[in-house]
Design a protein around this motif. Structure first.
Motif: not given
Length: 111
Positions: A106-111
């Motif tokens: 989820t964190r990678r998709r937001k970045s």
């Protein structure tokens, strides 16, 4: 000779009483049929059957879920109620790992 060939020995009063009784029976039968085929009766019967089927299905689902919970509990807790650490620790690590991977994804998709 058949039954229709025999002469009727009933009196006119007896015949009238038979006719009256048969009319009453026929009227009751027609009333009962009217109730059975009335749309509200049909809808009510359908609702009752559906509710019974839903209750049956929910009951079966509850029993299955209860059995599953008991099976899992039996795997993670001893008969005395003490936790089985040899099974709980690996399960907890798997859960933490999956949650961690989901958080990273989820964190990678937001970045």
């Amino acid at each position: 000779m058949s039954d229709t060939d025999t002469p009727d020995t009933r009196t006119p009063a007896q015949i009238e009483a038979d006719i009256k009784r048969r009319r009453e029976t026929l009227a009751e039968t027609l009333d009962e049929l009217g109730v059975r085929v009335h749309p509200k009766t049909i809808v009510g019967d359908a609702k009752a059957k559906f509710a019974a089927q839903v209750d049956h299905t929910v009951g079966r689902a509850y029993v299955s879920a209860n059995r599953l919970v008991s099976d899992v509990k039996g795997q993670l807790v001893t008969e005395e109620g003490a936790p089985r650490l040899e099974r709980l620790v690996p399960a907890a690590l798997v859960v933490v790992g999956v949650v961690g991977l989901l958080a990273l994804n989820t964190r990678r998709r937001k970045s």
